[in-house]
Design a protein around this motif. Structure first.
Motif, PDB file in Angstrom:
ATOM      1  N   SER A 139       2.878  33.487-117.451  1.00 62.48           N
ATOM      2  CA  SER A 139       1.980  32.430-116.979  1.00 62.48           C
ATOM      3  C   SER A 139       1.574  32.660-115.531  1.00 62.48           C
ATOM      4  N   GLY A 140       0.373  32.246-115.191  1.00 62.49           N
ATOM      5  CA  GLY A 140      -0.121  32.466-113.837  1.00 62.49           C
ATOM      6  C   GLY A 140      -0.240  31.161-113.073  1.00 62.49           C
ATOM      7  N   GLU A 141       0.756  30.292-113.221  1.00 67.08           N
ATOM      8  CA  GLU A 141       0.665  29.020-112.516  1.00 67.08           C
ATOM      9  C   GLU A 141       1.782  28.860-111.500  1.00 67.08           C
ATOM     10  N   ASP A 193       3.655  26.327-110.547  1.00 74.29           N
ATOM     11  CA  ASP A 193       4.903  25.661-110.917  1.00 74.29           C
ATOM     12  C   ASP A 193       5.802  26.554-111.772  1.00 74.29           C
ATOM     13  N   LYS A 194       5.189  27.284-112.714  1.00 72.60           N
ATOM     14  CA  LYS A 194       5.992  28.166-113.569  1.00 72.60           C
ATOM     15  C   LYS A 194       6.524  29.349-112.760  1.00 72.60           C
ATOM     16  N   ILE A 229       7.229  29.336-109.559  1.00 69.33           N
ATOM     17  CA  ILE A 229       8.326  28.805-108.738  1.00 69.33           C
ATOM     18  C   ILE A 229       9.599  28.698-109.587  1.00 69.33           C
ATOM     19  N   ALA A 230       9.476  28.129-110.785  1.00 69.97           N
ATOM     20  CA  ALA A 230      10.650  27.996-111.663  1.00 69.97           C
ATOM     21  C   ALA A 230      11.259  29.367-111.956  1.00 69.97           C
ATOM     22  N   ILE A 254      13.002  30.687-108.812  1.00 67.53           N
ATOM     23  CA  ILE A 254      14.238  29.955-108.492  1.00 67.53           C
ATOM     24  C   ILE A 254      15.364  30.431-109.420  1.00 67.53           C
ATOM     25  N   ILE A 255      15.056  30.605-110.713  1.00 65.93           N
ATOM     26  CA  ILE A 255      16.071  31.109-111.645  1.00 65.93           C
ATOM     27  C   ILE A 255      16.455  32.549-111.276  1.00 65.93           C
ATOM     28  N   LEU A 283      -1.710  24.634-110.815  1.00 65.14           N
ATOM     29  CA  LEU A 283      -0.564  24.066-111.530  1.00 65.14           C
ATOM     30  C   LEU A 283      -0.845  24.045-113.030  1.00 65.14           C
ATOM     31  N   SER A 284       0.216  24.056-113.839  1.00 64.92           N
ATOM     32  CA  SER A 284       0.044  23.977-115.291  1.00 64.92           C
ATOM     33  C   SER A 284      -0.305  22.553-115.727  1.00 64.92           C
ATOM     34  N   LEU A 302      14.459  35.113-120.612  1.00 65.12           N
ATOM     35  CA  LEU A 302      13.546  33.971-120.678  1.00 65.12           C
ATOM     36  C   LEU A 302      12.097  34.452-120.676  1.00 65.12           C
ATOM     37  N   PHE A 303      11.247  33.697-121.342  1.00 67.38           N
ATOM     38  CA  PHE A 303       9.801  33.949-121.342  1.00 67.38           C
ATOM     39  C   PHE A 303       9.150  32.727-120.707  1.00 67.38           C
ATOM     40  N   VAL A 304       8.532  32.918-119.554  1.00 67.41           N
ATOM     41  CA  VAL A 304       7.990  31.790-118.789  1.00 67.41           C
ATOM     42  C   VAL A 304       6.473  31.853-118.786  1.00 67.41           C
TER      43      VAL A 304
END
Lengths: 161, 161, 161
Positions: free
Chosen positions: A14-16, A18-19, A21-22, A25-26, A80-81, A159-161
């Motif tokens: 994803s190119g957003e 918020d995703k 950042i998540a 962070i992980i 943002l998503s 994970l797939f984000v």
């Protein structure tokens, strides 16, 4: 020797903002836990790695130029998503992150590189979207899906984000 | 005997061309690595498996008909998760994929079936969306979330797309 | 003693009805299989846990109030990731779920709590979005990404939804 380290892989599709950042962070959390972490950037996720502004010496066909224009150039330009509101949403999120002393996305990316998180750009989707190596962040790796799968098959967390 | 093979499972929840392509590239890559691969199609992901056009002999209630009309019929009709531009985006992506000799989504699905990737349609969401077996691709399996969890608990790589 | 149980973790990042339903169906299925299941709610996923209506005694700054107003209050208010149609889509989905005797999202959440699925709210994103403990469902846990990673590294199935 890294052979006994636990592994974490994240596909950032994803190119957003918020995703991304998540995902970072992980990734940084897992690296702090001494995991060997790989983030594999594919499709719109590649935009997270783009340098800001025009990059000199890049020649493209018409369609590749169109993709280049339409896609966000780097972490500061991502939307943002949800609740994007034509760019107001990302401004609000960045504001509250700063207020809470949370690291911004560019800082999270820098921290990831400092911690040895491997940032891998998917060469196949780079070709499709017409993105060239000099347009992307320095210090990253380039590989295909086979390399990702090799890492993922060894990893505890995928994970797939 | 497949008992010693590594396993990969992918839940394809999303009904967009770009995510379906990513899921099938990973699925085919894992199968080429001799993993036993299962793709579990649920919610909008089921549209990837729909046959094109009206299917004879299917009787539906009003709401099921409505879902049937509003949802894309098969891989050629899916939109993009970003930059869809009313259908221009998918055309651009298909064009650059062809130019780079990348397999199209229908070809990726065919390759997956040839490689023995198990394509499993989630029967619970088929019921909800009013999709019937004869509307979906031939040669696929039908199962519920319990079957997916059985596979996932054995798998090294589990992704939700 | 739970040390020999298999583990499943789900990050619920998305704040949409369909994705939340999928996450809770998988979570409940895994719990029925006797897995130890943790759902970690971050970013828009936190809205799944919000109580309906205004909560007394909550004081917020202007930006936090704005987020509070703009984000959906709980499972009944979530939209769909596709075909939302200004709220018509969720009504249709809820209607067909009821018709097929499928559990609604609030019922799925209740079942998860009854089965001992751990619902964990990400404290960092609660801070960012200005969400306070009394605004969220009773009986949930609060933790950061480190706790999630500790669970994920032990789990057989890890998904990001």
């Amino acid at each position: 020797m890294t052979e006994n380290k636990e592994k974490t892989t994240i596909v950032l599709f994803s190119g957003e903002l918020d995703k991304a950042i998540a995902a970072f962070i992980i990734a940084n959390g897992a690296a702090a836990y001494d995991h060997e972490v790989t983030v594999f950037f594919t499709f719109w996720g590649l935009n997270t790695l783009r340098k800001d502004g025009q990059v000199a010496g890049v020649k493209k066909g018409l369609l590749e130029k169109a993709f280049g224009w339409m896609m966000p150039r780097g972490p500061e330009k991502l939307g943002l998503s949800k609740m994007n509101f034509g760019g107001m949403g990302p401004k609000m999120i960045k504001h509250v992150m700063k207020k809470h002393n949370a690291l911004s996305l560019p800082q999270l990316i820098e921290l990831a590189q400092e911690q040895g998180v491997r940032l891998v750009a998917c060469t196949m989707t780079m070709d499709l979207l017409g993105l060239q190596e000099q347009e992307l962040l320095d210090g990253i790796e380039y590989a295909g899906v086979a390399a990702y799968l090799g890492d993922a098959a060894d990893a505890k967390v995928n994970l797939f984000v």
